[in-house]
Scaffold this active site. Sequence first.
Site, PDB file in Angstrom:
ATOM      1  N   GLN A  11     -32.950 -23.983   4.621  1.00  0.00           N
ATOM      2  CA  GLN A  11     -33.300 -24.029   3.265  1.00  0.00           C
ATOM      3  C   GLN A  11     -32.101 -23.575   2.340  1.00  0.00           C
ATOM      4  OE1 GLN A  11     -37.602 -22.791   2.958  1.00  0.00           O
ATOM      5  NE2 GLN A  11     -36.884 -21.414   0.905  1.00  0.00           N
ATOM      6  N   CYS A  50     -39.282 -28.608   6.361  1.00  0.00           N
ATOM      7  CA  CYS A  50     -38.675 -28.261   7.637  1.00  0.00           C
ATOM      8  C   CYS A  50     -38.873 -29.489   8.660  1.00  0.00           C
ATOM      9  CB  CYS A  50     -39.170 -26.841   8.203  1.00  0.00           C
ATOM     10  SG  CYS A  50     -38.653 -25.424   7.359  1.00  0.00           S
ATOM     11  N   HIS A 104     -38.419 -25.653  15.516  1.00  0.00           N
ATOM     12  CA  HIS A 104     -39.525 -26.209  14.818  1.00  0.00           C
ATOM     13  C   HIS A 104     -40.337 -27.266  15.582  1.00  0.00           C
ATOM     14  CE1 HIS A 104     -41.351 -25.060  10.692  1.00  0.00           C
ATOM     15  NE2 HIS A 104     -42.311 -25.577  11.494  1.00  0.00           N
ATOM     16  N   ASP A 294     -31.633 -28.376   6.433  1.00  0.00           N
ATOM     17  CA  ASP A 294     -32.662 -29.278   6.405  1.00  0.00           C
ATOM     18  C   ASP A 294     -33.124 -29.643   5.113  1.00  0.00           C
ATOM     19  OD1 ASP A 294     -33.349 -26.630   6.170  1.00  0.00           O
ATOM     20  OD2 ASP A 294     -35.266 -26.605   7.388  1.00  0.00           O
ATOM     21  N   HIS A 295     -32.727 -28.620   3.977  1.00  0.00           N
ATOM     22  CA  HIS A 295     -33.263 -28.828   2.715  1.00  0.00           C
ATOM     23  C   HIS A 295     -32.830 -27.688   1.899  1.00  0.00           C
ATOM     24  CE1 HIS A 295     -36.426 -25.900   3.589  1.00  0.00           C
ATOM     25  NE2 HIS A 295     -36.715 -26.492   4.517  1.00  0.00           N
TER      26      HIS A 295
END
Length: 489
Positions: A11, A50, A104, A294-295
């Site tokens: 994030q 995610c 994850h 991831d973002h």
Amino acid sequence: MNNVILIMTDQHRADALGCYGNSVVETPNLDWLASQGTRFTHAYSPSPSCVPARASLLTGLDPWHTGILGMGRGQGPMGVGFDYTLPGALAEAGYQTFGVGKMHFYPQRARNGFHETVLDESGRQEDPGFVSDYRSWFLQQRSGPYDISDHGIGWNSWMARPYHAPEALHPTAWTVNEAISFVERRDPTKPFFLKVSFARPHSPYDPPSYYFDLYGDKPIPEPYRGDWDEQHNDPVEALKPDAWRGVQSPEAIRRARQGYYGSITFIDHQLGRLIRVLQKKGLFDPTLFVFLSDHGDMLGDHNLWRKTYAYEGSARIPLIVKPPAAWQQPVLREVSHPVVMQDVMPTILDFLGLEVKRRLDGISMKSLMGGDKEHERTYIHGEHATCYSEEQEMQFLTDGKIKYIWFPRLGTEQLFDLQTDLSESVNLASHPEWHDVIAMWRQRLVQRLASRNLGLTEGDQLVLQAGKPYIVSPYYQKRLEASSYDWLS
């Protein structure tokens, strides 16, 4: 053979690094790493949350082909059945593969090509009896009856405060401890692939006190505001401690950003420990480094929090590639060509001289680093299925200069000129002088979606999806049934 270290934050928005132009956040180690390689200024998450983003990184495939379009309704967990993954390909080539931190995966102890994983899963307990390696270690090391999240801040909250336990017990420190431990005990006769995956700066925004206080008096940038923000002024949602939208007080927003920046600097300092160990052992120069997230995180921009959105704060990510010293060709320090996460796998294989043995959607970035002006992809496509709300289902296209967004369940569009409005404050979709531009981008999306045969398009038109079943990729179920991607070739 060169080693590979893939460093991943969670994030982490692109504009929250010094080398990406942020003059407030302190990231000296990452800034130096960027100076040794190439920084991609328009790198994007193909599905900014995610699981779908990490699945694309793992496989080199678009979200449509991994079968994971989001984390909302109709979307399954990542699962297994990928017969061609980045760690798996490197293991097959003789690499010792190790993953530390947040994977994850589901099941959580799945390997997906890694020889070994040591996990910090941010409190997730999806498998019966699962306890993360970090939490087990934390409970052994703690000095009192407190747990990993006893500061009272949730895993998706906009709230922030300093970490409640000693700095050495923070998951960021533990992640680097485990990475260093692997470097110390690895098989010295083999090259290695090490993925170092941090659970921060994803909320909770809880850096140790030193790092939280570091930004107490600094001029942290305020959230972006625009002519379309009011649609996310949701006073009911805003009352929730983990609200995904709504107006928060200036003090709460600043505190969140203070904790976020502090978390990033803590990660950077811990990475400095790993870099020094590698240098001492003579392993830094012969190693290919890739750093990315991831973002991003909206952090209150346009009254939004967290991710899943097509906006720059959510979808644009930092991406740095440092070649091994043996690759002595000069590299550009900055590449503005648009790239996506699924490009990482073919890039690593390309640098290592390894054959790509399956069909990939990603394209190697190596030639771009060398100055290649011709690239087969001129713009990128991203999407996210429903997560927080139906209205958040989106499709987007961008070439790093213009961004087009379509909301299938609202039937609305947004268009932003990123060259003059990187904050995405002015929606140009209804401006007459931009009619031809938005028509061109709309047709590009129609062409992209038509082959799915899901009723997203009809002729040269996009079709409103309100009241229709949620978009689900057929490839997800096929992967579960076949446990193979042979049917893609």
